[in-house]
Enzyme design. Structure first.
Site, mmCIF file in Angstrom:
data_model
loop_
_atom_site.group_PDB
_atom_site.id
_atom_site.type_symbol
_atom_site.label_atom_id
_atom_site.label_comp_id
_atom_site.label_asym_id
_atom_site.label_seq_id
_atom_site.Cartn_x
_atom_site.Cartn_y
_atom_site.Cartn_z
ATOM 1 N N CYS A 63 0.827 -1.234 -0.074
ATOM 2 C CA CYS A 63 -0.059 0.107 0.015
ATOM 3 C C CYS A 63 1.007 1.155 -0.087
ATOM 4 O O CYS A 63 1.458 1.455 1.095
ATOM 5 C CB CYS A 63 -0.725 0.034 1.433
ATOM 6 S SG CYS A 63 -1.730 -1.631 1.442
ATOM 7 N N CYS A 66 1.336 3.421 3.044
ATOM 8 C CA CYS A 66 1.519 3.090 4.482
ATOM 9 C C CYS A 66 2.821 2.967 5.239
ATOM 10 O O CYS A 66 3.823 2.205 4.526
ATOM 11 C CB CYS A 66 0.855 1.745 4.467
ATOM 12 S SG CYS A 66 0.648 1.054 6.227
ATOM 13 N N CYS A 194 -17.183 -1.129 8.857
ATOM 14 C CA CYS A 194 -16.643 0.047 8.912
ATOM 15 C C CYS A 194 -15.773 0.173 7.766
ATOM 16 O O CYS A 194 -14.624 -0.696 7.519
ATOM 17 C CB CYS A 194 -15.757 0.288 10.378
ATOM 18 S SG CYS A 194 -14.716 1.786 10.235
ATOM 19 N N ARG A 266 -16.464 9.137 9.761
ATOM 20 C CA ARG A 266 -15.487 9.393 10.695
ATOM 21 C C ARG A 266 -14.450 10.488 10.002
ATOM 22 O O ARG A 266 -13.984 10.178 9.099
ATOM 23 C CB ARG A 266 -14.764 8.012 11.111
ATOM 24 C CG ARG A 266 -15.977 7.180 11.737
ATOM 25 C CD ARG A 266 -15.024 5.810 12.217
ATOM 26 N NE ARG A 266 -16.354 4.903 12.602
ATOM 27 C CZ ARG A 266 -16.907 4.952 13.681
ATOM 28 N NH1 ARG A 266 -16.505 6.007 14.469
ATOM 29 N NH2 ARG A 266 -17.681 4.205 13.943
HETATM 30 N N1 SAM Z 1 -3.246 -4.112 7.700
HETATM 31 C C1 SAM Z 1 -4.608 -3.877 7.538
HETATM 32 C C2 SAM Z 1 -5.308 -3.624 6.132
HETATM 33 O O1 SAM Z 1 -4.822 -2.878 5.821
HETATM 34 O O2 SAM Z 1 -6.528 -3.906 5.952
HETATM 35 C C3 SAM Z 1 -5.135 -3.014 8.713
HETATM 36 C C4 SAM Z 1 -4.393 -1.703 9.039
HETATM 37 S S1 SAM Z 1 -4.382 -0.365 7.965
HETATM 38 C C5 SAM Z 1 -3.092 0.516 8.337
HETATM 39 C C6 SAM Z 1 -5.947 0.528 8.185
HETATM 40 C C7 SAM Z 1 -6.313 1.670 7.171
HETATM 41 O O3 SAM Z 1 -5.430 2.421 7.594
HETATM 42 C C8 SAM Z 1 -5.687 1.406 5.842
HETATM 43 O O4 SAM Z 1 -6.749 0.721 5.109
HETATM 44 C C9 SAM Z 1 -5.836 2.966 5.234
HETATM 45 O O5 SAM Z 1 -7.043 3.262 4.977
HETATM 46 C C10 SAM Z 1 -5.464 3.689 6.543
HETATM 47 N N2 SAM Z 1 -4.005 4.389 6.487
HETATM 48 C C11 SAM Z 1 -2.938 3.723 6.628
HETATM 49 N N3 SAM Z 1 -1.970 4.658 6.164
HETATM 50 C C12 SAM Z 1 -2.415 5.664 6.083
HETATM 51 C C13 SAM Z 1 -1.779 6.995 5.925
HETATM 52 N N4 SAM Z 1 -0.496 7.269 5.874
HETATM 53 N N5 SAM Z 1 -2.804 8.154 5.815
HETATM 54 C C14 SAM Z 1 -3.840 7.857 5.652
HETATM 55 N N6 SAM Z 1 -4.391 6.743 6.204
HETATM 56 C C15 SAM Z 1 -3.723 5.633 6.086
HETATM 57 FE FE1 SF4 Z 2 -1.297 -2.255 3.617
HETATM 58 FE FE2 SF4 Z 2 -0.391 -0.906 5.622
HETATM 59 FE FE3 SF4 Z 2 -2.392 -2.409 6.058
HETATM 60 FE FE4 SF4 Z 2 -0.276 -3.363 5.537
HETATM 61 S S1 SF4 Z 2 -0.672 -2.508 7.438
HETATM 62 S S2 SF4 Z 2 -1.982 -4.151 4.523
HETATM 63 S S3 SF4 Z 2 0.728 -1.908 4.081
HETATM 64 S S4 SF4 Z 2 -2.276 -0.549 4.817
#
Ligand code: SAM
Ligand code: SF4
Ligand code: DTB
Length: 330
Positions: A63, A66, A194, A266
């Site tokens: 992603c 991330c 959600c 949210r």
């Molecule tokens: N790993 C799991 C997944 O991706 O489904 C759960 C945790 S992930 C960090 C949850 C969400 O956080 C992501 O789907 C994304 O929408 C959001 N997110 C992650 N990094 C972000 C960032 N830098 N800015 C804004 N939203 C972010």
């Molecule tokens: Fe993607 Fe970050 Fe969630 Fe991993 S933790 S699946 S890199 S959003």
């Protein structure tokens, strides 16, 4: 907490319909969003939701936004799953500071069976404190949503992130359909959904509209819709992206409110970069929940004292349901 029951489909929203909302003059759009908001929620309230990263970093997914992906050098180290007692202590502290909801996030592509057992224990323990529970653990396999439901989980967070058209620019390691499949499992297990996304990733307005149209056309639409403004983290491919016009972010909240009238909308990641006036506009546009506590998962969130001051200045109060009437989801 009312138990989830499927609602009748209300209205199919096309990307074109959503674009028309985006194109309204700003004041007209906000006025419409306020009307919809006030006919479904008590308007001067906001739900306070705290986040905890129960398993940080080292994620195999790519992603592009991330900081927790193992593929990017962001300074976030991989950690093990947090022990139960530390999670419960964090939930108690969040509750003592005023949180009404507790969301636990794990940097997994998908939880392994032993992970799921451990998280199920955490959910039961946090719920026993009287907090609304949410987890976000990645893609779920057959039977995993049912196990979380059994543990007492209220909401599962799994975002579509963006429109189907822009999605390929952001993630290659899982498909849009993979996400829809997980959401279907969550829904089938009777857990509240959600599901939202991120804006400010370089997508066009049409692509933002495409995300909202996807969410609003889910049948039923998600009970909870997080709208994140990209938090740019050095080392991720999206660091250096042209930031979104703040009014465009507010418009996104407003169109989400209009298209999903009874959802919790949210105001999620990105508040650290927003001034108080912009946040007030987001509440005006229909946001009725926000992340509360000094940290999101790996990045900063406004200080609790600053949020308390903001709510006091706006005459807003914390409410576990974000001002929802009792009939919601009935
Ligand atoms: N790993 C799991 C997944 O991706 O489904 C759960 C945790 S992930 C960090 C949850 C969400 O956080 C992501 O789907 C994304 O929408 C959001 N997110 C992650 N990094 C972000 C960032 N830098 N800015 C804004 N939203 C972010
Ligand atoms: Fe993607 Fe970050 Fe969630 Fe991993 S933790 S699946 S890199 S959003
Ligand atoms: C969601 O939509 N946003 C939250 C929550 N669901 C899990 C996560 C935001 C993460 C922001 C980047 C970070 O702190 O790592």
């Amino acid at each position: 907490m009312p138990s989830p029951s499927p609602r009748q489909p209300e209205m199919a929203w096309s990307t074109q319909d959503i674009l028309k909302l985006y194109e309204l003059p700003f004041m007209d759009l906000l006025f419409r969003a306020q009307e919809v908001h006030r006919s479904n929620f008590e308007p001067n309230t906001v739900q306070l939701s705290s986040l905890l990263s129960i398993k940080t970093g080292g994620c195999p997914e790519d992603c592009a936004y991330c900081p927790q992906s193992a593929r990017y050098d962001t300074g976030v180290d991989a950690e093990k799953l947090m022990p139960l007692d530390e999670v419960v202590a964090a939930a108690r502290a969040a509750q003592a500071a005023g949180a009404q909801r507790f969301c636990m996030g794990a940097a997994w592509r998908s939880p392994k069976p032993h992970h799921l057992e451990a998280v199920a224990e955490m959910v039961s323990a946090v719920k026993a404190l009287g907090l609304e529970t949410c987890v976000t653990l990645g893609m779920l396999r057959e039977g995993q949503a049912e196990a979380l439901k059994q543990a007492g989980l209220d909401y599962y967070n799994h975002n579509l992130d963006t429109s189907p058209e822009f999605y390929g620019n952001i993630i290659s390691t899982r498909t849009y359909q993979d996400r829809l499949d997980t959401l279907e499992r969550v829904r089938e297990a009777g857990i509240h959904v959600c599901c939202g996304g991120i804006v400010g990733m370089g997508e066009s307005r049409r692509e933002r509209a495409g995300l909202i149209a996807q969410l609003a056309s889910m049948d039923p639409y998600p009970e909870s819709v997080p709208i994140n403004n990209l938090v740019q983290v050095e080392g991720t491919p999206l660091a250096g992206t042209e930031p979104l016009d703040p009014f465009e972010f507010v418009r996104t909240i407003a169109v989400a409110r209009i298209a999903m009238p009874r959802a919790m909308v949210r105001l999620s990641a990105g508040r650290e970069a927003m001034d108080d006036s912009m946040q007030a506009l987001c509440f005006m546009a229909g946001a009725n929940s926000m992340f509360y506590g000094d940290a999101l998962l790996t990045t900063a969130n406004p200080q609790v004292e600053a949020d308390q001051r903001l709510l006091a200045r706006l005459g807003m109060r914390a409410d576990a349901g974000g001002g929802q009437s009792c009939e919601r989801n009935a």
